[in-house]
Design a protein around this motif. Structure first.
Motif, PDB file in Angstrom:
ATOM      1  N   UNK A  20      13.669  -8.193 -17.554  1.00  0.00           N
ATOM      2  CA  UNK A  20      13.607  -7.185 -18.620  1.00  0.00           C
ATOM      3  C   UNK A  20      12.464  -7.480 -19.585  1.00  0.00           C
ATOM      4  N   UNK A  21      12.258  -8.746 -19.886  1.00  0.00           N
ATOM      5  CA  UNK A  21      11.159  -9.107 -20.799  1.00  0.00           C
ATOM      6  C   UNK A  21       9.801  -8.870 -20.153  1.00  0.00           C
ATOM      7  N   UNK A  22       9.702  -9.137 -18.851  1.00  0.00           N
ATOM      8  CA  UNK A  22       8.431  -9.021 -18.140  1.00  0.00           C
ATOM      9  C   UNK A  22       8.058  -7.576 -17.837  1.00  0.00           C
ATOM     10  N   UNK A  23       9.041  -6.732 -17.553  1.00  0.00           N
ATOM     11  CA  UNK A  23       8.837  -5.313 -17.237  1.00  0.00           C
ATOM     12  C   UNK A  23       7.889  -5.129 -16.039  1.00  0.00           C
ATOM     13  N   UNK A  24       8.298  -5.572 -14.865  1.00  0.00           N
ATOM     14  CA  UNK A  24       7.391  -5.514 -13.704  1.00  0.00           C
ATOM     15  C   UNK A  24       7.097  -4.085 -13.268  1.00  0.00           C
ATOM     16  N   UNK A  25       5.892  -3.878 -12.796  1.00  0.00           N
ATOM     17  CA  UNK A  25       5.506  -2.584 -12.224  1.00  0.00           C
ATOM     18  C   UNK A  25       5.771  -2.514 -10.721  1.00  0.00           C
ATOM     19  N   UNK A  26       6.123  -3.644 -10.132  1.00  0.00           N
ATOM     20  CA  UNK A  26       6.498  -3.736  -8.718  1.00  0.00           C
ATOM     21  C   UNK A  26       7.411  -4.947  -8.585  1.00  0.00           C
ATOM     22  N   UNK A  81      -4.756  -2.744  -6.092  1.00  0.00           N
ATOM     23  CA  UNK A  81      -4.165  -1.533  -6.670  1.00  0.00           C
ATOM     24  C   UNK A  81      -4.188  -1.515  -8.190  1.00  0.00           C
ATOM     25  N   UNK A  82      -4.599  -2.602  -8.804  1.00  0.00           N
ATOM     26  CA  UNK A  82      -4.778  -2.601 -10.244  1.00  0.00           C
ATOM     27  C   UNK A  82      -3.510  -2.707 -11.066  1.00  0.00           C
ATOM     28  N   UNK A 129       0.825  -1.213   0.000  1.00  0.00           N
ATOM     29  CA  UNK A 129       0.000   0.000   0.000  1.00  0.00           C
ATOM     30  C   UNK A 129       0.859   1.263   0.000  1.00  0.00           C
ATOM     31  N   UNK A 130       1.803   1.343   0.934  1.00  0.00           N
ATOM     32  CA  UNK A 130       2.536   2.598   1.104  1.00  0.00           C
ATOM     33  C   UNK A 130       3.577   2.811   0.013  1.00  0.00           C
ATOM     34  N   UNK A 131       4.091   1.716  -0.559  1.00  0.00           N
ATOM     35  CA  UNK A 131       5.030   1.869  -1.665  1.00  0.00           C
ATOM     36  C   UNK A 131       4.301   2.309  -2.931  1.00  0.00           C
ATOM     37  N   UNK A 132       3.168   1.685  -3.230  1.00  0.00           N
ATOM     38  CA  UNK A 132       2.430   2.062  -4.437  1.00  0.00           C
ATOM     39  C   UNK A 132       1.861   3.481  -4.319  1.00  0.00           C
ATOM     40  N   UNK A 133       1.436   3.853  -3.131  1.00  0.00           N
ATOM     41  CA  UNK A 133       0.911   5.208  -2.942  1.00  0.00           C
ATOM     42  C   UNK A 133       2.003   6.271  -2.966  1.00  0.00           C
ATOM     43  N   UNK A 134       3.269   5.854  -2.872  1.00  0.00           N
ATOM     44  CA  UNK A 134       4.368   6.805  -2.895  1.00  0.00           C
ATOM     45  C   UNK A 134       4.718   7.398  -1.551  1.00  0.00           C
ATOM     46  N   UNK A 135       4.186   6.836  -0.469  1.00  0.00           N
ATOM     47  CA  UNK A 135       4.544   7.324   0.865  1.00  0.00           C
ATOM     48  C   UNK A 135       6.000   7.026   1.181  1.00  0.00           C
ATOM     49  N   UNK A 136       6.503   5.907   0.694  1.00  0.00           N
ATOM     50  CA  UNK A 136       7.910   5.523   0.808  1.00  0.00           C
ATOM     51  C   UNK A 136       8.348   4.964  -0.542  1.00  0.00           C
ATOM     52  N   UNK A 137       9.664   4.909  -0.744  1.00  0.00           N
ATOM     53  CA  UNK A 137      10.174   4.365  -2.005  1.00  0.00           C
ATOM     54  C   UNK A 137      10.157   2.843  -2.007  1.00  0.00           C
ATOM     55  N   UNK A 138      10.532   2.263  -0.869  1.00  0.00           N
ATOM     56  CA  UNK A 138      10.600   0.808  -0.767  1.00  0.00           C
ATOM     57  C   UNK A 138      10.356   0.405   0.680  1.00  0.00           C
ATOM     58  N   UNK A 139      10.290  -0.910   0.936  1.00  0.00           N
ATOM     59  CA  UNK A 139       9.946  -1.374   2.278  1.00  0.00           C
ATOM     60  C   UNK A 139      10.548  -2.752   2.523  1.00  0.00           C
TER      61      UNK A 139
END
Length: 313
Positions: free
Chosen positions: A232-238, A151-152, A105-115
């Protein structure tokens, strides 16, 4: 931006029998290592209780019921030869789920960069209806499904560098084409799965077995040849990380020869992947690691990379 450290004292209430490698001292060693670090850029977050709704994205209700009913009122009970519960284990397991969904939640919302979630029991061996390998719920698979369904996101990658194959994560995400699960692990070793031929229903699983006594040179070659091209082929969003530190050369349960520099390197490389495709978003969770000094030093090295990336990008 900052790095979140997500934990809870309930993680200390999961008691295992005397002599068991997955013990309270693991978390105490990590806490001591973190307390000795520069705290700049580190945001401490208390893990909430996870929800059945989150768990049900990976496990059926029958699994939740079975684990709940197995929890003892006193002492410890064995679910199998390796996996035990005490009166505090169920709350600790739910906190582990809550730590990971909150991290997402907090990483996707941008509250922190990573966790980084420092909780126990670990999770990557828990299959759909089978607690095993010290694990009750599949925390990182639950986190992946949370990122996708709540989070879609469309593509979530999990990289598991624990010395043991993440059979539970593989089982839970076998049919999930929106995920890429990559596991590097010693073979042969418990739990006996993780052959390259195990590819998932949608070619969404990549297993990278490593021979006993493999060290840092072989680690780098394997990741550069197989892991990074797949990402690289998968290009993950997280990018999610099952951070098991039992590939350390001093670990009593396995025979790989990694050291702190190797864990630093692999963390840096995975952060580079996240920078390229996922806006730098990384969520990591503690899995194995049973030599206390090696666990503490390796966790510290891993977390220092996350903090540096969270602070400086």
């Amino acid at each position: 931006m900052t790095t979140a450290l997500i934990t809870h004292p309930d993680g200390l209430q999961h008691i295992t029998p005397p002599g068991h490698p997955e013990r309270v001292d693991r978390l105490m060693a990590i806490y001591a290592a973190i307390d000795g670090m520069d705290q700049t850029g580190l945001r401490r977050v208390e893990a909430p209780m996870g929800t059945d709704e989150a768990i049900l994205r990976c496990h059926p209700q029958s699994h939740i019921d079975a684990v709940t009913e197995a929890a003892p009122a006193e002492g410890t009970v064995a679910l199998d030869a390796d996996t035990h519960m005490s009166p505090g284990s169920l709350r600790a397991a739910y906190r582990g789920v809550g730590a990971m969904t909150t991290a997402v939640d907090i990483v996707i919302k941008g509250d922190v960069q990573n966790a980084f979630a420092a909780m126990r029991p670990p999770g990557h061996h828990a299959e759909k209806t089978t607690p095993m390998g010290f694990c009750l719920f599949g925390n990182i698979a639950i986190a992946a499904k949370h990122a996708l369904d709540v989070h879609g996101l469309e593509r979530v990658a999990i990289v598991d560098f624990d010395v043991h194959h993440g059979n539970g994560t593989q089982d839970l995400l076998w049919d999930e084409e929106r995920t890429l699960f990559i596991s590097s692990h010693q073979m042969p070793l418990y739990p006996g799965s993780g052959a390259p031929s195990e590819r998932g229903a949608h070619e969404n699983i990549l297993n990278v077995p490593l021979d006993p006594h493999t060290g840092g040179v072989e680690l780098r070659l394997a990741y550069e040849r197989m892991v990074f091209p797949a990402l690289d082929e998968f290009k993950p969003q997280l990018v999610l990380i099952s951070a098991g530190f039992d590939a350390h050369r001093n670990d009593p349960l396995a025979n790989l020869n990694w050291d702190e520099a190797d864990f630093t390197w692999v963390t840096e490389q995975l952060c580079d992947v996240a920078d390229t495709y996922a806006q730098g978003r990384v969520v990591s969770t503690l899995e194995g690691g049973y030599d206390l000094d090696g666990l503490a030093a390796s966790t510290r090295a891993h977390l220092q990379v996350l903090i540096q990336r969270g602070t400086h990008g």
